[in-house]
Motif scaffolding. Structure first.
Motif, PDB file in Angstrom:
ATOM      1  N   LEU A   1      -0.330  12.856  -1.447  1.00 35.60           N
ATOM      2  CA  LEU A   1      -1.747  12.549  -1.625  1.00 35.60           C
ATOM      3  C   LEU A   1      -2.602  12.974  -0.434  1.00 35.60           C
ATOM      4  CD1 LEU A   1      -1.496   8.972  -3.177  1.00 35.60           C
ATOM      5  CD2 LEU A   1      -1.745  11.158  -4.368  1.00 35.60           C
ATOM      6  N   VAL A   2      -1.973  13.492   0.615  1.00 34.69           N
ATOM      7  CA  VAL A   2      -2.728  13.888   1.792  1.00 34.69           C
ATOM      8  C   VAL A   2      -3.679  15.019   1.430  1.00 34.69           C
ATOM      9  CG1 VAL A   2      -2.586  14.875   4.105  1.00 34.69           C
ATOM     10  CG2 VAL A   2      -0.927  13.156   3.373  1.00 34.69           C
ATOM     11  N   GLY A   3      -4.948  14.847   1.710  1.00 36.93           N
ATOM     12  CA  GLY A   3      -5.955  15.858   1.414  1.00 36.93           C
ATOM     13  C   GLY A   3      -6.554  15.724   0.036  1.00 36.93           C
ATOM     14  N   ASN A   4      -5.919  14.962  -0.860  1.00 39.15           N
ATOM     15  CA  ASN A   4      -6.428  14.820  -2.224  1.00 39.15           C
ATOM     16  C   ASN A   4      -6.987  13.433  -2.494  1.00 39.15           C
ATOM     17  OD1 ASN A   4      -5.562  17.453  -2.852  1.00 39.15           O
ATOM     18  ND2 ASN A   4      -3.478  16.692  -3.271  1.00 39.15           N
ATOM     19  N   ALA A   5      -6.801  12.508  -1.571  1.00 42.79           N
ATOM     20  CA  ALA A   5      -7.290  11.146  -1.772  1.00 42.79           C
ATOM     21  C   ALA A   5      -7.822  10.594  -0.461  1.00 42.79           C
ATOM     22  CB  ALA A   5      -6.168  10.262  -2.310  1.00 42.79           C
ATOM     23  N   GLU A   6      -8.699   9.599  -0.575  1.00 44.06           N
ATOM     24  CA  GLU A   6      -9.303   8.970   0.601  1.00 44.06           C
ATOM     25  C   GLU A   6      -8.761   7.543   0.724  1.00 44.06           C
ATOM     26  OE1 GLU A   6     -13.731   7.817   2.385  1.00 44.06           O
ATOM     27  OE2 GLU A   6     -13.528   9.031   0.580  1.00 44.06           O
ATOM     28  N   MET A   7      -8.337   7.169   1.933  1.00 45.86           N
ATOM     29  CA  MET A   7      -7.762   5.845   2.160  1.00 45.86           C
ATOM     30  C   MET A   7      -8.848   4.783   2.106  1.00 45.86           C
ATOM     31  SD  MET A   7      -5.428   4.536   5.361  1.00 45.86           S
ATOM     32  CE  MET A   7      -4.190   5.785   5.031  1.00 45.86           C
ATOM     33  N   ASP A   8      -8.613   3.749   1.326  1.00 46.59           N
ATOM     34  CA  ASP A   8      -9.546   2.625   1.197  1.00 46.59           C
ATOM     35  C   ASP A   8      -9.236   1.610   2.296  1.00 46.59           C
ATOM     36  OD1 ASP A   8     -11.276   0.671   0.505  1.00 46.59           O
ATOM     37  OD2 ASP A   8     -10.566   0.414  -1.563  1.00 46.59           O
ATOM     38  N   GLU A   9      -9.846   1.796   3.468  1.00 49.51           N
ATOM     39  CA  GLU A   9      -9.536   0.949   4.614  1.00 49.51           C
ATOM     40  C   GLU A   9      -9.962  -0.496   4.389  1.00 49.51           C
ATOM     41  OE1 GLU A   9     -11.136   2.580   8.151  1.00 49.51           O
ATOM     42  OE2 GLU A   9     -10.036   4.485   8.000  1.00 49.51           O
ATOM     43  N   ASP A  10     -11.089  -0.716   3.701  1.00 50.40           N
ATOM     44  CA  ASP A  10     -11.557  -2.086   3.472  1.00 50.40           C
ATOM     45  C   ASP A  10     -10.575  -2.861   2.607  1.00 50.40           C
ATOM     46  OD1 ASP A  10     -13.793  -1.596   4.990  1.00 50.40           O
ATOM     47  OD2 ASP A  10     -15.023  -1.014   3.258  1.00 50.40           O
ATOM     48  N   SER A  11     -10.047  -2.208   1.585  1.00 49.15           N
ATOM     49  CA  SER A  11      -9.084  -2.880   0.711  1.00 49.15           C
ATOM     50  C   SER A  11      -7.792  -3.203   1.457  1.00 49.15           C
ATOM     51  CB  SER A  11      -8.789  -2.007  -0.509  1.00 49.15           C
ATOM     52  OG  SER A  11      -7.811  -2.617  -1.324  1.00 49.15           O
ATOM     53  N   ILE A  12      -7.322  -2.248   2.258  1.00 50.01           N
ATOM     54  CA  ILE A  12      -6.102  -2.476   3.034  1.00 50.01           C
ATOM     55  C   ILE A  12      -6.316  -3.605   4.043  1.00 50.01           C
ATOM     56  CG2 ILE A  12      -4.534  -1.441   4.711  1.00 50.01           C
ATOM     57  CD1 ILE A  12      -4.946   1.220   3.304  1.00 50.01           C
ATOM     58  N   LYS A  13      -7.480  -3.640   4.691  1.00 53.86           N
ATOM     59  CA  LYS A  13      -7.784  -4.690   5.657  1.00 53.86           C
ATOM     60  C   LYS A  13      -7.787  -6.055   4.982  1.00 53.86           C
ATOM     61  CE  LYS A  13     -11.242  -6.143   9.042  1.00 53.86           C
ATOM     62  NZ  LYS A  13     -12.549  -5.829   9.668  1.00 53.86           N
ATOM     63  N   GLU A  14      -8.349  -6.116   3.771  1.00 54.64           N
ATOM     64  CA  GLU A  14      -8.375  -7.382   3.040  1.00 54.64           C
ATOM     65  C   GLU A  14      -6.966  -7.844   2.692  1.00 54.64           C
ATOM     66  OE1 GLU A  14     -10.206  -9.241  -1.108  1.00 54.64           O
ATOM     67  OE2 GLU A  14     -10.658  -7.184  -0.485  1.00 54.64           O
ATOM     68  N   GLN A  15      -6.102  -6.909   2.291  1.00 51.52           N
ATOM     69  CA  GLN A  15      -4.728  -7.263   1.958  1.00 51.52           C
ATOM     70  C   GLN A  15      -3.990  -7.810   3.182  1.00 51.52           C
ATOM     71  OE1 GLN A  15      -2.940  -7.050  -0.995  1.00 51.52           O
ATOM     72  NE2 GLN A  15      -4.870  -6.685  -2.070  1.00 51.52           N
ATOM     73  N   PHE A  16      -4.169  -7.145   4.313  1.00 54.07           N
ATOM     74  CA  PHE A  16      -3.495  -7.591   5.529  1.00 54.07           C
ATOM     75  C   PHE A  16      -4.039  -8.938   6.004  1.00 54.07           C
ATOM     76  CE2 PHE A  16      -1.607  -3.416   6.048  1.00 54.07           C
ATOM     77  CZ  PHE A  16      -0.430  -3.711   6.711  1.00 54.07           C
ATOM     78  N   ASP A  17      -5.325  -9.164   5.839  1.00 50.80           N
ATOM     79  CA  ASP A  17      -5.905 -10.445   6.246  1.00 50.80           C
ATOM     80  C   ASP A  17      -5.315 -11.582   5.420  1.00 50.80           C
ATOM     81  OD1 ASP A  17      -8.027 -12.046   7.672  1.00 50.80           O
ATOM     82  OD2 ASP A  17      -8.615 -12.393   5.590  1.00 50.80           O
ATOM     83  N   GLN A  18      -5.161 -11.385   4.131  1.00 53.55           N
ATOM     84  CA  GLN A  18      -4.559 -12.408   3.285  1.00 53.55           C
ATOM     85  C   GLN A  18      -3.076 -12.611   3.612  1.00 53.55           C
ATOM     86  OE1 GLN A  18      -5.307 -11.468  -0.818  1.00 53.55           O
ATOM     87  NE2 GLN A  18      -7.543 -11.517  -0.587  1.00 53.55           N
ATOM     88  N   TYR A  19      -2.419 -11.534   3.995  1.00 51.36           N
ATOM     89  CA  TYR A  19      -0.994 -11.632   4.320  1.00 51.36           C
ATOM     90  C   TYR A  19      -0.765 -12.334   5.660  1.00 51.36           C
ATOM     91  CZ  TYR A  19       3.788 -10.182   5.400  1.00 51.36           C
ATOM     92  OH  TYR A  19       5.115 -10.173   5.735  1.00 51.36           O
ATOM     93  N   MET A  20      -1.586 -12.003   6.667  1.00 43.11           N
ATOM     94  CA  MET A  20      -1.376 -12.525   8.021  1.00 43.11           C
ATOM     95  C   MET A  20      -1.944 -13.933   8.200  1.00 43.11           C
ATOM     96  SD  MET A  20       0.284 -10.153   9.640  1.00 43.11           S
ATOM     97  CE  MET A  20       0.070 -10.592  11.351  1.00 43.11           C
TER      98      MET A  20
END
Length: 346
Positions: free
Chosen positions: A274-293
């Protein structure tokens, strides 16, 4: 021409060696600056160390604690069963103003800065800028027609122990013919610590109290570790203050290391396809990590990326702390087991 060429070659080699040496070991290197040591400290700095650094407090108090573990035995005669008027009067004085307790305190306070003072509150006068009643400026009994006058009765009402931050020398004896030449003549004393009112030194209105000018006959000047000066000693923490700073670095750094090392780092990497064909959703990943931690959610739901755990690196600070304690104890001429306390609680 050959000699000239040899001369040029030697100069080039010498300059190259000098340049390399200066890079590897600079001649004008300031070790204190590179280690983060403060160039100069005053009484307030040492007092801050004493209040907030337990080992610094131990450095200053180790000798007074040992010396004043038992009250001194002050006597006028060695005859058993005989109590002289001096012994009885002194014992009453000790009980009435708790004298040994204040001597212990001034012993501690005199080592934090360059000196400490014990103020003796007599009932002879409200003008404490004058000598004690019956004494002259030189501290000797007042003479009338060449003879000492009758000593007036003066009672000691209370005593106060003050450190250098609360006591300053206001004036020195500048008479070269005086036996007290160069010694304090007047002190400016602050009987309530404006920096310490929250700990019960006095009501808040005393924080703005002006200093009181006091004659030297009412003050006992206590200075430890005197060198060339007869007034200002060397603070007990001064020889080991750099190692005290190092100890704070090691202890504080290790605490931060363990705090951060308790939570392993994570690397979020996009899948190669997916490198170059998709954009990383940093806000979604941050939310997931916040709920996990920070919450009870124990899984990560991410799409298009992979999460890898980074192994934390944690080092044991025990050896560094022990070596610093050994250096401090050796500098104080105190056995390490005495300085840190033995397992047998001696």
């Amino acid at each position: 021409a050959i000699k000239h060429l040899e001369h040029l070659t030697n100069n080039v080699l010498f300059d190259r060696a000098s340049a390399l040496k200066s890079l590897m070991d600079p001649v004008n290197r300031d070790i204190d600056e590179e280690c983060g040591y403060k160039a100069s400290l005053d009484a307030k700095d040492y007092m801050a160390y004493y209040r907030r650094h337990g080992i610094a407090r131990k450095v200053n108090d180790v000798y007074p604690d040992g010396i004043w573990a038992l009250d001194p035995n002050i006597y006028d005669t060695e005859d058993e069963g005989v109590i002289t008027p001096f012994e009885k009067g002194f014992a009453d004085l000790v009980d009435r103003v708790n004298l040994f307790h204040y001597w212990y305190r001034v012993d501690i306070l005199s080592g934090i800065g360059r000196f400490g003072v014990m103020y003796y509150g007599f009932d002879d006068s409200t003008d404490v800028s004058k000598p004690v009643l019956g004494l002259g400026d030189d501290g000797e009994p007042v003479r009338v027609r060449g003879r000492p006058s009758s000593r007036p009765k003066v009672d000691l009402m209370y005593v106060r122990a003050l450190d250098e931050t609360l006591a300053t020398v206001a004036e020195y004896d500048r008479n070269p013919k005086s036996p007290r030449y160069g010694l304090p003549k007047y002190y400016d004393l602050h009987f309530f610590d404006p920096e310490n009112t929250q700990y019960g030194s006095g009501p808040a209105e005393f924080s703005t109290q002006k200093t009181t000018k006091v004659h030297w006959t009412r003050v006992e000047h206590v200075a430890d570790n005197l060198l060339s000066s007869e007034i200002f000693g060397r603070p007990r923490m001064e020889p080991v203050v750099n190692w005290l700073q190092d100890l704070r670095k090691v202890a504080g750094g290790s605490a931060e290391m363990f705090w951060k090392g308790a939570f392993p780092g994570y690397s979020v990497e996009a899948l190669p396809d997916l490198v170059g064909n998709a954009e990383m959703d940093e806000d979604s990943i941050k939310e997931q990590f916040d709920q996990y931690m920070n919450k009870l959610k124990r899984y990560l739901a991410v799409v298009g990326v992979t999460v890898k755990s980074l192994a934390p690196q944690v080092a044991n600070p025990s050896d560094h702390i022990e070596q610093l304690l050994r250096l401090i104890a050796a500098s104080l001429d105190v056995p390490l087991r005495v300085f840190t306390g033995s397992e047998a609680a001696h």
